[in-house]
Design a protein around this motif. Structure first.
Motif, mmCIF file in Angstrom:
data_model
loop_
_atom_site.group_PDB
_atom_site.id
_atom_site.type_symbol
_atom_site.label_atom_id
_atom_site.label_comp_id
_atom_site.label_asym_id
_atom_site.label_seq_id
_atom_site.Cartn_x
_atom_site.Cartn_y
_atom_site.Cartn_z
ATOM 1 N N GLU A 119 8.559 11.323 -10.880
ATOM 2 C CA GLU A 119 8.699 12.436 -11.963
ATOM 3 C C GLU A 119 9.813 12.941 -12.245
ATOM 4 N N ASP A 120 10.955 12.607 -11.513
ATOM 5 C CA ASP A 120 12.316 13.043 -11.554
ATOM 6 C C ASP A 120 12.849 12.586 -12.778
ATOM 7 N N CYS A 121 12.388 11.644 -13.474
ATOM 8 C CA CYS A 121 12.809 10.747 -14.609
ATOM 9 C C CYS A 121 12.362 11.414 -15.999
ATOM 10 N N ASN A 122 12.925 11.716 -16.957
ATOM 11 C CA ASN A 122 12.450 12.266 -18.390
ATOM 12 C C ASN A 122 12.227 10.778 -19.054
ATOM 13 N N SER A 123 10.675 10.705 -19.409
ATOM 14 C CA SER A 123 10.438 9.659 -20.386
ATOM 15 C C SER A 123 9.859 9.991 -21.553
ATOM 16 N N ASP A 124 10.270 9.617 -22.592
ATOM 17 C CA ASP A 124 9.981 9.892 -23.921
ATOM 18 C C ASP A 124 9.779 8.717 -24.898
ATOM 19 N N VAL A 125 8.830 8.921 -25.759
ATOM 20 C CA VAL A 125 8.583 7.735 -26.695
ATOM 21 C C VAL A 125 9.257 8.180 -28.175
ATOM 22 N N PHE A 126 10.211 7.231 -28.496
ATOM 23 C CA PHE A 126 10.882 7.499 -29.761
ATOM 24 C C PHE A 126 10.310 6.541 -30.759
ATOM 25 N N GLY A 127 10.562 7.098 -32.081
ATOM 26 C CA GLY A 127 10.135 6.050 -33.099
ATOM 27 C C GLY A 127 8.738 6.059 -33.716
ATOM 28 N N LYS A 128 7.884 6.667 -32.893
ATOM 29 C CA LYS A 128 6.284 6.866 -32.969
ATOM 30 C C LYS A 128 6.117 7.644 -34.507
ATOM 31 N N ASP A 129 5.192 7.048 -35.100
ATOM 32 C CA ASP A 129 4.764 7.449 -36.501
ATOM 33 C C ASP A 129 5.798 7.675 -37.475
ATOM 34 N N THR A 130 6.889 6.836 -37.448
ATOM 35 C CA THR A 130 7.824 6.616 -38.459
ATOM 36 C C THR A 130 8.182 5.397 -38.882
ATOM 37 N N LEU A 131 8.469 5.012 -39.872
ATOM 38 C CA LEU A 131 8.582 3.541 -40.327
ATOM 39 C C LEU A 131 7.724 2.558 -39.782
ATOM 40 N N SER A 132 6.435 2.894 -39.834
ATOM 41 C CA SER A 132 5.215 2.196 -39.449
ATOM 42 C C SER A 132 5.283 1.783 -38.180
ATOM 43 N N ASN A 133 5.871 2.558 -37.298
ATOM 44 C CA ASN A 133 6.047 2.217 -35.976
ATOM 45 C C ASN A 133 7.106 1.071 -35.551
ATOM 46 N N THR A 134 8.013 0.759 -36.471
ATOM 47 C CA THR A 134 8.688 -0.612 -36.113
ATOM 48 C C THR A 134 10.045 -0.497 -35.329
ATOM 49 N N SER A 135 10.013 1.027 -34.754
ATOM 50 C CA SER A 135 11.159 1.270 -33.693
ATOM 51 C C SER A 135 10.599 1.929 -32.709
ATOM 52 N N ILE A 136 9.291 2.021 -32.418
ATOM 53 C CA ILE A 136 8.820 2.711 -31.191
ATOM 54 C C ILE A 136 9.198 2.224 -30.097
ATOM 55 N N ARG A 137 9.812 2.793 -29.129
ATOM 56 C CA ARG A 137 10.069 2.462 -27.712
ATOM 57 C C ARG A 137 9.977 3.745 -26.890
ATOM 58 N N THR A 138 9.982 3.187 -25.628
ATOM 59 C CA THR A 138 10.095 4.079 -24.418
ATOM 60 C C THR A 138 11.554 4.225 -24.048
ATOM 61 N N VAL A 139 11.963 5.496 -23.788
ATOM 62 C CA VAL A 139 13.276 5.679 -23.349
ATOM 63 C C VAL A 139 13.016 6.783 -22.076
ATOM 64 N N ARG A 140 13.850 6.191 -21.044
ATOM 65 C CA ARG A 140 13.535 7.172 -19.637
ATOM 66 C C ARG A 140 15.033 7.405 -19.380
ATOM 67 N N THR A 141 15.266 8.649 -19.334
ATOM 68 C CA THR A 141 16.744 9.168 -19.022
ATOM 69 C C THR A 141 16.748 9.665 -17.474
ATOM 70 N N ILE A 142 17.588 9.124 -16.647
ATOM 71 C CA ILE A 142 17.816 9.302 -15.219
ATOM 72 C C ILE A 142 18.742 10.266 -15.104
ATOM 73 N N ILE A 143 19.776 10.233 -15.500
ATOM 74 C CA ILE A 143 21.187 10.989 -15.287
ATOM 75 C C ILE A 143 21.762 11.263 -16.680
#
Length: 263
Positions: A119-143
């Motif tokens: 859980e130290d990692c920030n995990s986000d879903v980008f691109g959801k519900d925009t442009l028909s989800n054609t750029s949906i991806r999971t982004v994990r930021t560590i540092i």
């Protein structure tokens, strides 16, 4: 520029970019560490370092501490990453076949070594519900600067969903960036657009994104694409999530952007 590699990496450290050598314009040392059962790799560079476990089972040792960590899937499990200041010695012992990504930069700041996991990692879903989800991806930021303002490096992961785009809409920043790719299945492929140059990327490919160049990515349908993203903070400009979108594509950032076909 894309560097493609057909063969497995050798055991030990495999350099890809070097601060004082090849691809020095990337402003970082970056490479892949490969170990197997009972293989020992030691490192005590006079640089700040982040060592990310992509997959496998290893033992980290530093100071009077040690941690046995395991990661079966970089696609399904959060990252495990050891972050240490210059001159700090780390010993990595393989407990099974394992692959790690290494990033190093110059930094005179002294800080406590930290093992990021779970859980130290920030995990986000980008691109959801925009442009028909054609750029949906999971982004994990560590540092990054928010997490470790004393650090001179940024490291994270992207899970590019099959057939989708990431690093999208097309954007750029003054800092260079390096991507290291894995695919599921590993026979997969995708494409990296760096400026106006399009290159096929496969398992173990590396994209070298120079300063102020757009760099959208896409994966082929049926193939999940994973990549580690690494950015060095520059003396003249730290990376503060300051993505600059190409003017002609800025309209894609609008919440209700209308495209030709949209469900």
């Amino acid at each position: 520029m894309v560097v493609r590699r057909e063969k497995e990496y050798e055991y030990g450290y495999n350099p890809i970019t070097e601060l004082e050598g090849k691809h020095s314009e990337m402003k970082m040392d970056m490479g892949i560490i490969r170990v197997k059962e009972d293989y020992v790799y030691e490192n005590a560079e006079p640089k700040e370092r982040a060592i990310l476990l992509i997959n496998g089972n290893i033992k980290f040792q530093w100071d009077d501490k040690e941690a046995i960590v395991k990661r079966d899937s970089c696609f399904d499990e959060n990252p495990i990453c050891l972050h240490m200041p210059k001159d700090k010695k780390v010993i990595i012992t393989g407990l099974s076949e394992s692959e790690l990504c290494y990033e190093a930069v110059c930094n005179d700041n002294v800080f406590d070594t930290k093992l990021y996991e779970g859980e130290d990692c920030n995990s986000d879903v980008f691109g959801k519900d925009t442009l028909s989800n054609t750029s949906i991806r999971t982004v994990r930021t560590i540092i990054d600067d928010d997490i470790a303002p004393y650090s001179n490096l940024v490291i994270g992961e992207v899970i590019n969903h099959p057939g989708k785009w990431s690093s999208y809409p097309p954007h750029y920043h003054v800092q260079p960036e390096v991507y290291y790719y894995k695919f599921l299945p590993d026979s997969g492929f995708g494409f990296s657009l760096i400026g106006d140059e399009v290159s096929k990327v496969e398992n173990r490919s590396v994209s070298l994104v120079t300063s102020n160049v757009v760099h959208p990515q896409c994966s082929a349908p049926g193939y999940a694409m994973y990549y580690v993203w690494m950015i060095p903070h520059l003396k003249e400009k730290r990376w503060l999530k300051d993505r600059i979108f190409e003017d002609k594509h800025k309209w894609l950032c609008e919440k209700d952007a209308k495209i030709w076909y949209q469900k």
